[in-house]
Design a protein around this motif. Structure first.
Motif, PDB file in Angstrom:
ATOM      1  N   VAL A 120      75.228   0.610 -19.073  1.00  0.00           N
ATOM      2  CA  VAL A 120      74.153   1.212 -19.871  1.00  0.00           C
ATOM      3  C   VAL A 120      73.984   2.679 -19.489  1.00  0.00           C
ATOM      4  O   VAL A 120      73.804   3.014 -18.315  1.00  0.00           O
ATOM      5  N   GLY A 121      74.037   3.559 -20.526  1.00  0.00           N
ATOM      6  CA  GLY A 121      73.930   4.986 -20.275  1.00  0.00           C
ATOM      7  C   GLY A 121      72.623   5.586 -20.731  1.00  0.00           C
ATOM      8  O   GLY A 121      72.326   6.746 -20.410  1.00  0.00           O
ATOM      9  N   SER A 122      71.824   4.823 -21.485  1.00  0.00           N
ATOM     10  CA  SER A 122      70.555   5.389 -21.973  1.00  0.00           C
ATOM     11  C   SER A 122      69.575   4.294 -22.349  1.00  0.00           C
ATOM     12  O   SER A 122      69.967   3.163 -22.670  1.00  0.00           O
ATOM     13  N   VAL A 123      68.282   4.651 -22.300  1.00  0.00           N
ATOM     14  CA  VAL A 123      67.208   3.783 -22.804  1.00  0.00           C
ATOM     15  C   VAL A 123      66.276   4.662 -23.627  1.00  0.00           C
ATOM     16  O   VAL A 123      66.209   5.881 -23.438  1.00  0.00           O
ATOM     17  N   ASP A 124      65.556   4.054 -24.552  1.00  0.00           N
ATOM     18  CA  ASP A 124      64.639   4.781 -25.426  1.00  0.00           C
ATOM     19  C   ASP A 124      63.205   4.551 -24.944  1.00  0.00           C
ATOM     20  O   ASP A 124      62.618   3.487 -25.203  1.00  0.00           O
ATOM     21  N   PRO A 125      62.592   5.510 -24.239  1.00  0.00           N
ATOM     22  CA  PRO A 125      61.256   5.285 -23.660  1.00  0.00           C
ATOM     23  C   PRO A 125      60.159   5.138 -24.713  1.00  0.00           C
ATOM     24  O   PRO A 125      59.170   4.451 -24.485  1.00  0.00           O
ATOM     25  N   GLN A 126      60.319   5.780 -25.868  1.00  0.00           N
ATOM     26  CA  GLN A 126      59.295   5.690 -26.916  1.00  0.00           C
ATOM     27  C   GLN A 126      59.224   4.266 -27.467  1.00  0.00           C
ATOM     28  O   GLN A 126      58.148   3.705 -27.650  1.00  0.00           O
ATOM     29  N   LYS A 127      60.373   3.681 -27.725  1.00  0.00           N
ATOM     30  CA  LYS A 127      60.407   2.303 -28.228  1.00  0.00           C
ATOM     31  C   LYS A 127      59.972   1.324 -27.146  1.00  0.00           C
ATOM     32  O   LYS A 127      59.309   0.325 -27.426  1.00  0.00           O
ATOM     33  N   MET A 128      60.335   1.627 -25.896  1.00  0.00           N
ATOM     34  CA  MET A 128      59.981   0.719 -24.809  1.00  0.00           C
ATOM     35  C   MET A 128      58.474   0.709 -24.566  1.00  0.00           C
ATOM     36  O   MET A 128      57.905  -0.307 -24.171  1.00  0.00           O
ATOM     37  N   LYS A 129      57.821   1.822 -24.808  1.00  0.00           N
ATOM     38  CA  LYS A 129      56.370   1.897 -24.625  1.00  0.00           C
ATOM     39  C   LYS A 129      55.651   0.927 -25.553  1.00  0.00           C
ATOM     40  O   LYS A 129      54.564   0.431 -25.238  1.00  0.00           O
ATOM     41  N   MET A 130      56.253   0.634 -26.710  1.00  0.00           N
ATOM     42  CA  MET A 130      55.649  -0.295 -27.670  1.00  0.00           C
ATOM     43  C   MET A 130      55.752  -1.744 -27.190  1.00  0.00           C
ATOM     44  O   MET A 130      55.069  -2.619 -27.708  1.00  0.00           O
ATOM     45  N   MET A 131      56.592  -2.011 -26.196  1.00  0.00           N
ATOM     46  CA  MET A 131      56.769  -3.369 -25.666  1.00  0.00           C
ATOM     47  C   MET A 131      55.700  -3.617 -24.608  1.00  0.00           C
ATOM     48  O   MET A 131      55.944  -3.568 -23.408  1.00  0.00           O
ATOM     49  N   GLU A 132      54.501  -3.886 -25.043  1.00  0.00           N
ATOM     50  CA  GLU A 132      53.345  -3.934 -24.150  1.00  0.00           C
ATOM     51  C   GLU A 132      53.375  -5.107 -23.174  1.00  0.00           C
ATOM     52  O   GLU A 132      52.676  -5.084 -22.165  1.00  0.00           O
ATOM     53  N   LYS A 133      54.170  -6.145 -23.447  1.00  0.00           N
ATOM     54  CA  LYS A 133      54.215  -7.299 -22.544  1.00  0.00           C
ATOM     55  C   LYS A 133      55.335  -7.188 -21.507  1.00  0.00           C
ATOM     56  O   LYS A 133      55.425  -8.012 -20.601  1.00  0.00           O
ATOM     57  N   LEU A 134      56.166  -6.161 -21.646  1.00  0.00           N
ATOM     58  CA  LEU A 134      57.288  -6.012 -20.723  1.00  0.00           C
ATOM     59  C   LEU A 134      56.788  -5.596 -19.338  1.00  0.00           C
ATOM     60  O   LEU A 134      56.203  -4.533 -19.176  1.00  0.00           O
ATOM     61  N   THR A 135      57.029  -6.451 -18.348  1.00  0.00           N
ATOM     62  CA  THR A 135      56.587  -6.155 -16.970  1.00  0.00           C
ATOM     63  C   THR A 135      57.752  -5.982 -16.009  1.00  0.00           C
ATOM     64  O   THR A 135      57.584  -5.384 -14.948  1.00  0.00           O
ATOM     65  N   THR A 136      58.942  -6.487 -16.360  1.00  0.00           N
ATOM     66  CA  THR A 136      60.090  -6.397 -15.464  1.00  0.00           C
ATOM     67  C   THR A 136      61.298  -5.857 -16.210  1.00  0.00           C
ATOM     68  O   THR A 136      61.700  -6.424 -17.235  1.00  0.00           O
ATOM     69  N   LEU A 137      61.878  -4.758 -15.710  1.00  0.00           N
ATOM     70  CA  LEU A 137      63.072  -4.159 -16.310  1.00  0.00           C
ATOM     71  C   LEU A 137      64.058  -3.854 -15.186  1.00  0.00           C
ATOM     72  O   LEU A 137      63.814  -2.999 -14.334  1.00  0.00           O
ATOM     73  N   ASP A 138      65.178  -4.576 -15.180  1.00  0.00           N
ATOM     74  CA  ASP A 138      66.197  -4.408 -14.138  1.00  0.00           C
ATOM     75  C   ASP A 138      67.388  -3.664 -14.728  1.00  0.00           C
ATOM     76  O   ASP A 138      68.142  -4.213 -15.531  1.00  0.00           O
ATOM     77  N   LEU A 139      67.552  -2.383 -14.338  1.00  0.00           N
ATOM     78  CA  LEU A 139      68.646  -1.531 -14.819  1.00  0.00           C
ATOM     79  C   LEU A 139      69.565  -1.134 -13.670  1.00  0.00           C
ATOM     80  O   LEU A 139      70.264  -0.121 -13.747  1.00  0.00           O
ATOM     81  N   GLN A 140      69.606  -1.915 -12.624  1.00  0.00           N
ATOM     82  CA  GLN A 140      70.420  -1.574 -11.463  1.00  0.00           C
ATOM     83  C   GLN A 140      71.914  -1.570 -11.804  1.00  0.00           C
ATOM     84  O   GLN A 140      72.377  -2.340 -12.650  1.00  0.00           O
ATOM     85  N   ASN A 141      72.640  -0.698 -11.123  1.00  0.00           N
ATOM     86  CA  ASN A 141      74.106  -0.660 -11.224  1.00  0.00           C
ATOM     87  C   ASN A 141      74.586  -0.483 -12.666  1.00  0.00           C
ATOM     88  O   ASN A 141      75.331  -1.298 -13.197  1.00  0.00           O
ATOM     89  N   ASN A 142      74.091   0.586 -13.298  1.00  0.00           N
ATOM     90  CA  ASN A 142      74.547   0.969 -14.629  1.00  0.00           C
ATOM     91  C   ASN A 142      75.047   2.406 -14.586  1.00  0.00           C
ATOM     92  O   ASN A 142      75.370   2.924 -13.503  1.00  0.00           O
ATOM     93  N   ASP A 143      75.136   3.058 -15.752  1.00  0.00           N
ATOM     94  CA  ASP A 143      75.696   4.413 -15.828  1.00  0.00           C
ATOM     95  C   ASP A 143      74.659   5.424 -16.282  1.00  0.00           C
ATOM     96  O   ASP A 143      74.972   6.375 -17.001  1.00  0.00           O
ATOM     97  N   LEU A 144      73.415   5.254 -15.863  1.00  0.00           N
ATOM     98  CA  LEU A 144      72.342   6.167 -16.261  1.00  0.00           C
ATOM     99  C   LEU A 144      72.472   7.493 -15.513  1.00  0.00           C
ATOM    100  O   LEU A 144      72.283   7.560 -14.303  1.00  0.00           O
TER     101      LEU A 144
END
Length: 518
Positions: free
Chosen positions: A446-470
């Motif tokens: 994974v090289g990117s995430v969209d923070p604006q869209k993620m902000k709309m996910m109000e129930k999201l409490t856990t996001l594991d992005l370890q060991n990617n290509d950010l």
């Protein structure tokens, strides 16, 4: 002292001897005319009874008579309407007088180490009670009316003879500490797991065979389940334990630990001693554990010498095995040529009982229709596609009855595990599944995430992005204030630096917010 001297009971009534002497007392010195006695401590004596003279002290707020030989309390206790704390522990009480229910201002009631076999009728009228200790008695039941003790914060029922708990206990909306150690409990009412205020739960030394799903105990910090007969620990038992610090499962009959243990990102102490566990999920190495107990298990995957070196060496070993497991390019060629998996390789039992579609560790680039056919009309709340070689979320035009046409219509989906695949971006469809609470997508590309869209996910409490290509963490991600666990280790970005990452999710989000362009 075997009896209370009469002068104690009459201290508010009789004029002291010095007042009758020919002495001059100023108004501020005439203490017997100013204040009635508010605290009476007559503990650690040999009192066998109290008299009705107790009513001569109506201003008492504290009455401490622990460690005596009382077999009963006088009915005159009803007159202590100002009483806030009553300690009658370590006596020989067999019954509580009905008059105790008149103590409407009582906040602290300590009755431990007596001989109580039942609770008085009307006990629920003690509406202001905050701390109640009934441990080490002979109780066989807890009345359903206890649910009216809505102000209770701490309840200790340990070391009794309880075989069950009333479902109504879940109505105690302020209860933080519940101790049911050393009873005869065989099951726990599911309603108890919906207690949102609960922080400490003690269930050691009972007869539990199964665990309920802790659906709403998001504040639970300690869960003690040692010395039972629990045979299975599943994903559904762990999913919502977002705040758990201590998990005690020693002396049970567990045979395995699920991969979802990695969800417990606050866990500091894990005791798995004396079970039947032969192997551990390598993901356990990613937890911030300070203490891990494994003695008394037939472990085959970890050498004894590593276990003997202590917690940090065990975690280091497990993390090293995660890296060893990462699929290579040559593996992908071989697996792509293989026949697609069939329904027989899907755990149908997990689909029915755990509401989980688990299709992990197949090393496949595609998910066949057979996998979805196995689910049929069952409700799914968790999907695990980890340890494959997927480039995109599988799409079908006929998701049958259990999955709507588009994956965003999975209106109950709470967890998705896409770890150890080959995603280059966070799949767009995930942003539209607003019920998601946990996204595990570590060890991808994974090289990117969209923070604006993620902000709309109000129930999201856990996001594991370890060991990617950010290469870059967008500062706007700091606005996702509902995140309790954000894992970013193992990416090539330069900021935030490791010192910030080590401080935890709250510090990372604050750091990012401070760097949002104005």
């Amino acid at each position: 002292m075997e009896i209370v001297p009469q002068c104690v009971w009459r201290i508010n009534v009789d004029v002291p001897e010095e007042a009758n002497q020919n002495l001059s007392f100023g108004a501020t010195e005439r203490w017997w005319e100013q204040t009635d006695l508010t605290k009476l401590i007559i503990s650690n004596n040999k009192l066998q009874s109290l008299t009705d003279d107790l009513r001569l002290l109506p201003a008492l707020t504290v009455l401490d008579i622990h460690d005596n030989q009382l077999t009963s309390l006088p009915s005159a206790i009803r007159d202590l309407e100002n009483l806030q704390k009553l300690n009658v522990s370590h006596n020989k009480l067999k019954l509580l007088p009905e008059e105790i229910t008149n103590l409407r201002n009582l906040k602290f009631l300590y009755l431990q180490h007596n001989e109580l076999a039942c609770i008085s009728e009307g006990f629920e009228q003690l509406a202001n009670l905050e701390d109640l200790d009934l441990s080490n008695n002979r109780l066989t039941t807890v009345p359903a009316s206890f649910s009216s003790l809505s102000g209770l914060v701490r309840l200790n029922l340990s070391s009794n003879q309880l075989k069950s708990l009333p479902t109504e206990i879940s109505k105690m909306k302020r209860l933080k500490h519940l101790d049911c150690n050393a009873n005869l409990l065989e099951t726990i009412p599911p309603e108890l797991t919906g207690m949102e205020s609960l922080e400490l739960l003690y269930l050691r030394r009972n007869k539990l065979h199964f665990l309920p799903e802790f659906s709403s105990c998001r504040l639970l910090k300690e869960l003690h389940l040692g010395e039972n007969q629990i045979e299975m620990l599943g994903a559904e038992h762990l999913t919502h334990l977002n705040s758990i610090l201590v998990l005690d499962l020693r002396d049970n009959k567990l045979k395995s630990v699920p991969d979802e243990i990695v969800l417990l990102q606050s866990l500091e102490r894990l005791d798995l001693s004396n079970n039947d566990i032969s192997s551990l999920p390598y993901s356990l190495g990613n937890l911030p554990l300070k203490f891990l107990a494994l003695e008394g298990n037939p472990l085959r995957t970890i050498r004894r010498e590593i276990i003997n070196k202590g917690t940090q060496e065990v975690l280091k070993y497990l993390r090293s095995k995660i890296k060893d497991e990462r699929p290579s390019h040559s593996d992908s060629v071989t697996e792509t040529a293989m026949t697609l998996p069939s329904e027989s390789r899907v755990n149908v039992q997990a689909i029915i009982t755990l509401k989980t579609l688990d299709y992990s560790d197949k090393q496949t680039t595609l998910i066949s229709d057979d996998v979805f056919d196995a689910v049929k009309s069952n409700i799914i709340t968790s999907i695990n596609f980890s340890k494959n070689q997927l480039h995109e979320i599988p799409k079908r035009n006929n998701f049958l009855n259990f999955l709507p046409e588009e994956m965003e219509s999975l209106i109950r989906l709470q967890i998705i595990n896409l770890s150890f695949n080959r995603f280059k971006i966070l799949p767009e469809v995930l942003y539209r599944i607003l019920t998601l609470e946990t996204i595990l997508i570590s060890n991808n590309q994974v090289g990117s995430v969209d923070p604006q869209k993620m902000k709309m996910m109000e129930k999201l409490t856990t996001l594991d992005l370890q060991n990617n290509d950010l290469l870059h963490i967008p500062p706007e991600l700091g606005n996702c204030v509902n995140l309790r666990t954000l894992l970013l280790d193992g990416n090539p970005f330069r900021v935030p630096r490791a010192t910030i990452l080590m401080k935890g999710t709250a510090a990372i989000l604050e750091y990012l917010r401070d760097r949002i362009p104005t």
